[in-house]
Design an enzyme around this catalytic site. Structure first.
Site, PDB file in Angstrom:
ATOM      1  N   GLU A 122       0.776  -1.228  -0.043  1.00 42.33           N
ATOM      2  CA  GLU A 122       0.087  -0.104  -0.101  1.00 42.33           C
ATOM      3  C   GLU A 122       0.948   1.288   0.060  1.00 42.33           C
ATOM      4  O   GLU A 122       1.765   1.310   0.835  1.00 42.33           O
ATOM      5  CB  GLU A 122      -0.863  -0.102   1.233  1.00 42.33           C
ATOM      6  CG  GLU A 122      -1.965   0.952   1.194  1.00 42.33           C
ATOM      7  CD  GLU A 122      -3.046   1.260   2.515  1.00 42.33           C
ATOM      8  OE1 GLU A 122      -2.778   0.337   3.046  1.00 42.33           O
ATOM      9  OE2 GLU A 122      -3.908   1.893   2.179  1.00 42.33           O
ATOM     10  N   MET A 256       0.294  -2.647   8.526  1.00 40.69           N
ATOM     11  CA  MET A 256      -0.583  -3.108   7.275  1.00 40.69           C
ATOM     12  C   MET A 256      -1.325  -4.152   7.570  1.00 40.69           C
ATOM     13  O   MET A 256      -0.632  -5.086   7.713  1.00 40.69           O
ATOM     14  CB  MET A 256       0.711  -3.087   6.454  1.00 40.69           C
ATOM     15  CG  MET A 256       0.299  -3.260   4.853  1.00 40.69           C
ATOM     16  SD  MET A 256      -0.672  -1.730   4.398  1.00 40.69           S
ATOM     17  CE  MET A 256      -2.058  -2.523   3.575  1.00 40.69           C
ATOM     18  N   HIS A 290      -6.960  -2.397  14.964  1.00 38.18           N
ATOM     19  CA  HIS A 290      -7.075  -1.830  13.481  1.00 38.18           C
ATOM     20  C   HIS A 290      -6.841  -2.380  12.567  1.00 38.18           C
ATOM     21  O   HIS A 290      -7.679  -2.883  11.568  1.00 38.18           O
ATOM     22  CB  HIS A 290      -6.088  -0.274  13.707  1.00 38.18           C
ATOM     23  CG  HIS A 290      -6.339   0.382  12.446  1.00 38.18           C
ATOM     24  ND1 HIS A 290      -7.242   1.618  12.509  1.00 38.18           N
ATOM     25  CD2 HIS A 290      -5.776   0.387  11.388  1.00 38.18           C
ATOM     26  CE1 HIS A 290      -6.888   2.088  11.297  1.00 38.18           C
ATOM     27  NE2 HIS A 290      -6.089   1.388  10.656  1.00 38.18           N
ATOM     28  N   GLU A 291      -5.689  -3.148  12.567  1.00 32.16           N
ATOM     29  CA  GLU A 291      -5.536  -4.084  11.235  1.00 32.16           C
ATOM     30  C   GLU A 291      -6.447  -5.019  11.401  1.00 32.16           C
ATOM     31  O   GLU A 291      -6.552  -5.588  10.164  1.00 32.16           O
ATOM     32  CB  GLU A 291      -3.913  -4.370  11.318  1.00 32.16           C
ATOM     33  CG  GLU A 291      -2.863  -3.108  11.564  1.00 32.16           C
ATOM     34  CD  GLU A 291      -3.043  -2.026  10.563  1.00 32.16           C
ATOM     35  OE1 GLU A 291      -3.515  -2.321   9.625  1.00 32.16           O
ATOM     36  OE2 GLU A 291      -2.756  -0.995  11.160  1.00 32.16           O
TER      37      GLU A 291
END
Ligand code: PHE
Ligand code: ZN
Length: 847
Positions: A122, A256, A290-291
């Site tokens: 990303e 990520m 979050h990931e």
């Protein structure tokens, strides 16, 4: 180097790719400086596309051969990719490229970190691995074979087969290339198990370098907690047989969400009580969540194009903040988020880098992983939930997952599910996505008969991307208090849609005191001369109670800076009562003692037409800390003693809160005793929270030399702890010494400037030291510019992000502006400057 004259890309120009990808097969033959990547990709003409140009992205690749349906082809190649004639029916593209992971210092694509291979794709890194339509709306299943001597060979999806020197992986869920990942190395697995709500057994692993095994337990526990929470709160189940996390030392960001193979900056996952602070633990828990949450919001439903970045990031930040609120204290989390929002996002919104949550143009997408996209993006989701209510929010989100699973979506799709499931027209609400700038909300009050009326006026300052802002939909949670402090009206949500709008509350026997914007229900600047002392004493909303202390502190500091006034006794009196109140959470009381950041004071002075003087601000804050120490004098030692934790260390909210309050007391005690108690705490510390806090106070009292030496000797082999050692010395330096301290540290033998964590610990700390960075002689500006110029050719992404330190330059006096301008020019004129840094400096100079 890429394109010299960078292009601007526009949202309005979106067109679908001319081909769909049905299947991707990749083979990696790993070698540090000469990795071979063979691809076999099934393409078919895309019936939804008019432009049938076959363009594959590719950068820094050496093409060895290419074939279409088995026949060798000779594509035409540029620095950005290749084009080739292809048939108008489905076909198979094959190619082999060679790449140089060892020479990849930008940490984008396939690179080496501490002897292992890892990837970061990303946003547009996959094009540095092989030729491919590297755009998020092209989704495919991936089968990956890795050949290499490394004992651990990982990719996305489920393991298919493996043997000595090879492994094969298959990811059954179609995904865009930015979610591709590969990791290879001598890694140790910290294993775990999870059974999903429908009984699927999932193997979990946290892979780390040998020596880090003792830092895995907390991350694994956080992962399991996240999996449980997403099932319970969002009904989202994990969808593969295995979930792997890998810790890497060299990483540009936090972490990520690659499908089934999350890659983490080691600072965002490795934790132990001895080496990590309470804040580190909380951050790690949030980032793991979050990931993991991205698996649904980002991966299963992804973005059509990079303009839609907030679709996955705003929503996922919102989800992780809900998670943290549930795991810990909701008011404490809300207050911390607002401090962060004001510090980073409001700054962005008020300066030359202002952009909408969904930008409409960019040159380098890496420059748009911003506080506006992430944090304001999350605020927008929060407002939406406030407006429609919790149940309607859940229903709409369920519809989003049902309707769009497997798709690459837009903000319009997201808004549409809310419109369809609630019947509301959200046309005006959509402005939150398209307009930059922070709305200011002015409040006027009147009381006539028994009717109390509030009149709101909203105004958003114009910015480069939004020259003519229109009124926003602003949900204002508010309540009314009676003169005795009791609640005259509980919390209600007012919906402001017009520029000026009034709301009346009849039946008020006496003039009430309003508590407005409870819970910070909208990301706006509230302009209201409220009775803060009263609210500090009585507000039933914990956020607004804290906000009142903040407002009083800020008002007092501004008066000191502008008129040399002594600290406000109403503030100090109110603060004393709250800090002494044992019924309140210690973590909350610790937050109450905090003061607005010096940069925030500078912003307010500038907004009110004054030129901020960083030295005067620094002195005012110091005087206020002294006044706090005096006002709280009698309770400093008793509260310090009462909040020492005697049980075994746990990074939970209860213990962290005690340590936070204890250390808030110690900060003030150190002002009085010159460091005796801090030294005792340092010597006795058995965890990093206590050790680091004590070290910081000792440095502040100019008593830190011995402890700094001891700390270095103790931790010289732990990179993450040494980052703290580098950073703390800069943060705690006297303003006049900050640049010299940073310079000395850059000469330390452990200053590895190519490692983003170490670079940020040292130079990032300087940029955040308001009075130090803005030292009158310009030494801070020059030092940062020197290092940005040095880092840019090595790592453009990290360089560009740190350029934002200069975004506020227009606030300061003519001399400082001239000094900063000279540095900006020097950076801009550096030959071969990256697209990333050129765009940032260009935007900042336009201010
Ligand atoms: N997508 C990552 C996240 O927010 C952030 C990231 C962006 C990481 C770009 C690396 C590169 O979780
Ligand atoms: Zn994210």
């Amino acid at each position: 180097m890429r394109d010299a004259a960078p292009q601007t890309i526009y949202l309005k120009d979106y067109t679908p790719f001319g081909f769909t990808v049905e299947e991707v097969h990749l083979t990696f033959d790993l070698a540090p400086s000469a990795t071979r990547v063979t691809s076999r990709i099934k393409f078919a003409p895309n019936p939804d596309a008019t432009d049938k140009t076959f363009f594959l992205h590719g950068e820094e690749l050496t093409l060895r051969w290419a074939k279409i349906d088995g026949e060798t082809v000779e594509p035409s190649i540029t620095a950005e990719g290749l084009t080739c004639d292809v048939p108008n029916i489905p076909f198979v593209w094959e190619s082999e490229v060679q790449i140089d992971p060892a020479g990849n210092t930008a940490l984008e694509g396939l690179y080496r970190s501490s002897g292992m291979y890892c990837t970061q794709c990303e946003a547009e890194g996959f094009r540095k691995i092989t030729y491919y339509p590297d755009r998020p709306d092209v989704m495919s299943t991936f089968t990956v074979r890795i050949n290499g001597p490394e004992p651990v060979l990982l990719s996305n999806g489920n393991p298919v087969a493996s043997g000595k020197g090879w492994a094969e992986w298959h990811d059954p869920w179609p995904k865009p290339a930015y979610l591709f990942a590969l990791v290879a190395g001598e890694l140790i697995a910290h294993p775990g198990k999870f059974t999903t709500m429908n009984g699927r057994k999932v193997e979990l692993n946290l892979y780390v370098r040998p020596g880090d095994e003792h830092k895995c337990a907390f991350g694994m526990q956080a992962l399991k907690a996240s999996m449980v929470w997403d099932e319970k709160v969002y009904g989202r189940e994990y969808d593969l047989d295995i979930f792997n996390i890998v810790a890497v030392d060299d990483f540009n960001m936090g972490a990520m969400e690659n499908k089934g193979l999350n890659v983490f900056n080691s600072s965002a996952v490795l934790a132990s009580p001895e080496t990590s602070t309470d804040q580190n633990f909380e951050r790690i828990e949030a980032i793991i969540a979050h990931e993991y949450f991205h698996n649904w919001t980002g991966n299963r439903i992804t973005c059509r194009d990079w303009f839609q970045l907030c679709l996955k990031e705003g929503l996922t930040v919102y989800r992780d903040s809900q998670f943290t609120s549930d795991m810990r204290s909701a008011p404490v989390k809300r207050i911390s988020d607002v401090i962060d929002l004001r510090g980073r996002q409001f700054t962005e919104d008020q300066g030359p880098l202002a952009h909408p949550v969904r930008p409409e143009s960019f040159q380098e997408i890496n420059n748009f992983y911003t506080a506006t996209v992430y944090e304001k993006g999350a605020e927008v989701i929060g407002m939406l939930r406030t407006l429609v209510g919790a149940d309607a929010y859940s229903k709409a989100v369920d519809l989003y997952f049902d309707r769009h699973d497997g798709q690459a979506c837009t903000i319009e799709d997201w808004i549409q599910v809310f419109e369809d499931s609630t019947g509301r027209d959200l046309g005006q609400f959509k402005r939150w996505y398209s307009q930059a700038g922070t709305p200011h909300l002015k409040v006027a009050e009147s009381y006539e008969g028994d009717t109390y009326t509030l009149t709101f006026t909203q105004h958003t300052p114009p910015s480069a991307t939004t020259p003519d802002p229109k009124p926003q939909v602003i949900p204002v949670a508010m309540g009314l208090l009676a003169a005795d402090g009791s609640e005259a009206m509980g919390t209600q949500v007012l919906e402001i849609t017009k520029e000026t709008q009034s709301f009346s509350f009849p039946g008020q026997p006496a003039r009430p005191v309003p508590s407005i914007l409870r819970g910070f229900s909208a990301p706006v600047v509230l302009d209201h001369s409220a009775d803060h002392a009263f609210l500090l004493a009585h507000d039933t909303d914990p956020f607004n109670r804290w906000e009142s202390a903040r407002a009083l502190a800020k008002g007092s500091l501004m008066a000191t800076i502008r008129q040399g006034k002594a600290p406000d006794s109403a503030y100090l009196g109110g603060l004393t009562k709250v800090v002494a109140d044992d019924r309140l959470d210690p973590a909350y009381r610790a937050l109450m003692i905090g003061l607005p950041a010096q940069s925030e004071l500078a912003a307010s002075l500038h907004a009110e037409g004054d030129v901020p003087d960083p030295d005067a601000i620094h002195l005012a804050v110091d005087a206020m800390r002294e006044a706090q120490a005096e006002a709280l004098q009698d309770m400093l030692h008793p509260l310090y003693d009462a909040h020492q934790v005697t049980q075994d260390y746990a990074p939970d909210a209860a213990q962290s809160g005690k340590r936070a309050l204890g250390n808030a007391m110690l900060a003030l005690i150190t002002r009085r005793d010159g460091g005796a108690v801090a030294q005792a705490q340092y010597d006795a510390a058995t965890n990093m929270t206590q050790q680091l806090a004590a070290l910081g106070f000792l440095i502040g009292a100019e008593q830190g030399d011995a402890a700094l030496g001891a700390f270095e000797a103790q931790w010289k082999d732990d990179r993450l702890v040494m980052d703290k050692w580098f950073g703390l010395q800069v943060m705690k330096a006297k303003p006049d010494d900050a640049a010299d301290t940073a310079t000395a540290l850059t000469r330390h033998h452990d200053f590895n400037w190519k490692n983003p964590n170490r670079f940020r610990a040292t130079l990032g700390a300087l940029a955040m030291h308001h009075a130090g960075f803005h030292a009158k002689d310009g030494s801070g500006y020059a030092l940062l510019a020197d290092w940005l110029i040095k880092l840019d050719p090595v790592n453009p992404q990290t360089t560009a992000r740190m350029c934002s330190a200069f975004q506020t330059w227009r606030r300061y006096d003519a001399i400082r502006q001239t000094l900063i301008k000279a540095q900006l020019e020097r950076i801009a004129n550096t030959p071969g400057l990256s697209r990333d840094t050129a765009e940032m400096i260009g935007r900042i100079r336009e201010a």
